[in-house]
Design an enzyme around this catalytic site. Structure first.
Site, mmCIF file in Angstrom:
data_model
loop_
_atom_site.group_PDB
_atom_site.id
_atom_site.type_symbol
_atom_site.label_atom_id
_atom_site.label_comp_id
_atom_site.label_asym_id
_atom_site.label_seq_id
_atom_site.Cartn_x
_atom_site.Cartn_y
_atom_site.Cartn_z
ATOM 1 N N ASN A 111 -8.847 -6.111 -5.238
ATOM 2 C CA ASN A 111 -7.428 -5.644 -4.978
ATOM 3 C C ASN A 111 -7.278 -4.082 -4.967
ATOM 4 O OD1 ASN A 111 -4.693 -5.188 -4.553
ATOM 5 N ND2 ASN A 111 -4.005 -6.786 -5.896
ATOM 6 N N ASP A 112 -7.220 -3.530 -6.108
ATOM 7 C CA ASP A 112 -7.127 -2.125 -6.380
ATOM 8 C C ASP A 112 -8.061 -1.171 -5.401
ATOM 9 O OD1 ASP A 112 -5.037 -2.422 -7.980
ATOM 10 O OD2 ASP A 112 -6.417 -2.512 -9.974
ATOM 11 N N VAL A 113 -9.419 -1.926 -5.387
ATOM 12 C CA VAL A 113 -10.580 -0.827 -4.634
ATOM 13 C C VAL A 113 -10.363 -0.903 -3.012
ATOM 14 C CG1 VAL A 113 -12.187 -1.445 -6.553
ATOM 15 C CG2 VAL A 113 -12.070 -2.975 -4.440
ATOM 16 N N MET A 114 -9.237 -1.910 -2.622
ATOM 17 C CA MET A 114 -9.078 -1.795 -1.097
ATOM 18 C C MET A 114 -7.623 -1.513 -0.819
ATOM 19 S SD MET A 114 -8.212 -5.179 0.081
ATOM 20 C CE MET A 114 -7.501 -6.239 -0.954
ATOM 21 N N ALA A 146 -4.548 -2.143 -11.726
ATOM 22 C CA ALA A 146 -3.859 -1.108 -11.871
ATOM 23 C C ALA A 146 -2.221 -1.259 -11.732
ATOM 24 C CB ALA A 146 -4.095 -0.038 -11.146
#
Lengths: 99, 476
Positions: B401-404, B442
């Site tokens: 999720n956060d990484v994209m 996050a």
């Protein structure tokens, strides 16, 4: 003596700092885990300290604390290297190539 | 007691200091070489073995050098540690690796703290200022490593709440305990200072600092925290070595401390955070303004006809898979591999895009995918693959999720703002396998979930949803 030790510390630090440039992120976890195992080197310190306690006085408490230190550090060393090897073994065994 | 512990039946020629220094230098170089090899894929295993042998040799040399062979108590301790270590290491699951490293790291810190405490009381060290100061620092760094690592491991193992815990006036506590650590180090410079005061004081303030520092860390900062603690345990070892005059400890600890710090820096860079902010428990506040609260995510386009999905899969010739921590939780890596195999059989090119901080530890995804027999030549780092999302036919996101999250580019003031992300949103067709539509670790909502065309959400346990698709694909 103190200067020698500090010198070693500085040299080792510089060496360590420039050592791991360009590590593929693939290896970050095993590398971290391997370095973690190495930090169990404090087992040597624990051995020295416990031996001094044994030679100098008979405080059971002091021996016990030292024994905990040796065991903890040894677990760190042994488990650290073993899990690192387990991880790396998986990378070494290449996946079956397609086609 | 002394007599029974020191039977005079063994006398091994003592190793002179010069010889010992030479041996220590040799072992230190072996350790350096081992770590160096560990950074190369093909030689990594050999590197680990070399490091292990070097360390074992160091232990043996120490036993011989200070004539410890006759002391059987030491061997019992070493034996217990070895057996426990092997049991732990062989039983731990791959997915539990981050907390394992954290836990082991704590043990190393504990040992260094005890060595520091001993040295402070003049056991194994001279009682001069140099030893006193280094012993105090070793005790503090070791203590904070121990408590910090245990809390980090507890959080990752879900014994402790994973969300950052904030005490009232948290920053004050962090700052105060850190300041007091420095005060006690300063006091160690004073000749004639009460050693018990130094010992107890250092222990307490370092413990508090270790705890308040780690409980505040949550989410995306955890990999950095583990890595930093890993570096600190090396530093603790090195400094305890200074205190008791053990050159090998100093060398190996220094190497580990520095390379660990370097690794931490790499991670900070990837997360767009500074180490200082993390240390002080500063986290960028999640801004809620601008976004109406309680807005229900739109789930209309979530479920598409299965036939559609299969058609897309069959037509895709250029596929990128983006794994995240969700894949680890769902243990979906084997199914990911199955799906990828099917696609490859269909003539597609399948590549994996690995964000540097995907998962809870750097390289976490690589380890899991390797477990599922994914060829590491198919794994690509973010920068290599980031321009290819535009041209890919299909991107499959598994529990990431956060990484994209495109919000990292636009939503100023959110914790992930400025973090380099995978350009998944540039791909025309995206499959997202996520447990729910909640924001990632996050805590920032992902606008991609609301995109109207080309985004297919598969909610629920990724292992189940993937299984359905793989089955459908095979049987049709």
């Amino acid at each position: 003596m103190e200067y020698i030790l500090l010198g070693v510390f500085v040299v080792a630090t510089i060496g360590g700092y420039f050592l791991i440039n360009n590590v593929p992120s693939l290896l970050h976890t095993p590398l971290m885990s391997g370095m973690n195992a190495l930090s169990g080197v404090s087992v040597i310190g624990a051995l020295v300290a416990v031996s001094v306690v044994l030679k100098a006085n008979n405080s059971v408490f002091a021996v016990l604390i030292g024994a905990i230190a040796i065991i903890a550090a040894m677990v760190n060393v042994v488990a650290g290297f073993t899990v690192t090897d387990r991880m790396l073994k998986m990378f070494a065994r290449k996946g079956i190539k397609h086609e | 007691m002394n007599n029974c512990l020191f039977p005079v039946f063994l006398s091994i020629p003592a190793i002179s200091d010069t010889v010992y220094y030479l041996i220590a230098a040799f072992l230190a170089i072996a350790v350096l070489f081992g770590i160096f090899l560990m950074s190369k894929v093909k030689k990594a295993r050999l590197g680990n073995i070399i490091s292990a042998i070097a360390l074992t040799a160091g232990i043996v040399i120490t036993l011989i050098r200070i004539e410890l062979i006759p002391i059987w108590v030491l061997f019992i301790c070493l034996g217990i540690g070895t057996v426990l270590g092997l049991l732990l290491a062989l039983r731990v699951k791959m997915i539990e690796m981050p907390q394992m490293v954290g836990f082991l790291n704590g043990l190393g810190g504990l040992a260094s703290a005890i060595v520091g405490a001993y040295a402070l009381l003049g056991i194994g060290a001279d009682l001069d200022m140099f030893s006193r100061v280094s012993a105090t620092v070793a005790l503090q760094v070791g203590t904070l490593t121990f408590f910090g690592s245990m809390i980090a491991a507890g959080k990752l193992h879900r014994i402790l709440p994973q969300k950052p815990i904030s005490l009232p006036k948290h920053q004050l506590w962090t700052g105060l305990s850190f300041g007091l650590c420095l005060v006690f180090i300063g006091l160690a410079f004073v000749n004639g200072i009460s050693l018990v005061l130094l010992l107890v004081g250092s222990l307490i303030v370092a413990m508090i600092f270790g705890i308040v520092f780690t409980i505040k860390i949550g989410g995306a900062d955890m990999p950095i925290a583990i890595s930093l603690l890993n570096s600190l345990s090396g530093v603790a070892g090195a400094i305890s070595g200074l205190a008791i005059g053990e050159v090998l400890l100093v060398a190996v600890g220094g190497i580990v401390g520095a390379s660990g710090l370097f690794l931490t820096q790499i991670m900070c860079k990837a997360m767009n955070r500074t180490l200082f902010d993390i240390l002080l428990g500063k986290s960028k506040k999640v801004v809620q303004d601008g976004k109406p609260k309680g807005e229900k995510p739109i789930i209309d386009e979530v479920i598409e006809a299965k036939i559609d999905v299969l058609t897309i899969l069959k037509n895709a010739k250029n596929v990128i898979i983006v794994p995240g921590y969700g894949m680890a939780i769902a243990q979906a890596q084997h199914l990911v591999k199955q799906l990828a195999d099917l696609l490859v059989k269909n003539g597609a090119q399948v590549r994996y895009a690995i964000h540097p901080v995907a998962g809870r530890m750097p390289g976490h995804m690589n380890v899991l995918l390797a477990e599922a027999d994914v060829d590491y030549d198919d794994l690509y780092e973010m920068d290599t693959l980031n321009d290819d999302f535009k041209t890919a036919d299909l991107t499959i996101v598994i529990g990431a999720n956060d990484v994209m999250n495109p919000a990292a580019r636009e939503a100023e003031g959110t914790p992930i703002y400025g973090m380099p992300i995978l350009n998944v949103d540039q791909c025309k067709t995206i499959f997202i396998f996520n447990y729910d539509l909640k924001p990632g670790y996050a805590g920032v909502e992902n606008p991609l979930y609301k995109r109207n065309n080309g985004v297919y959400m598969f909610l629920g346990n990724a292992a189940n949803t993937l299984k359905t698709i793989v089955d459908d694909y095979t049987h049709k």
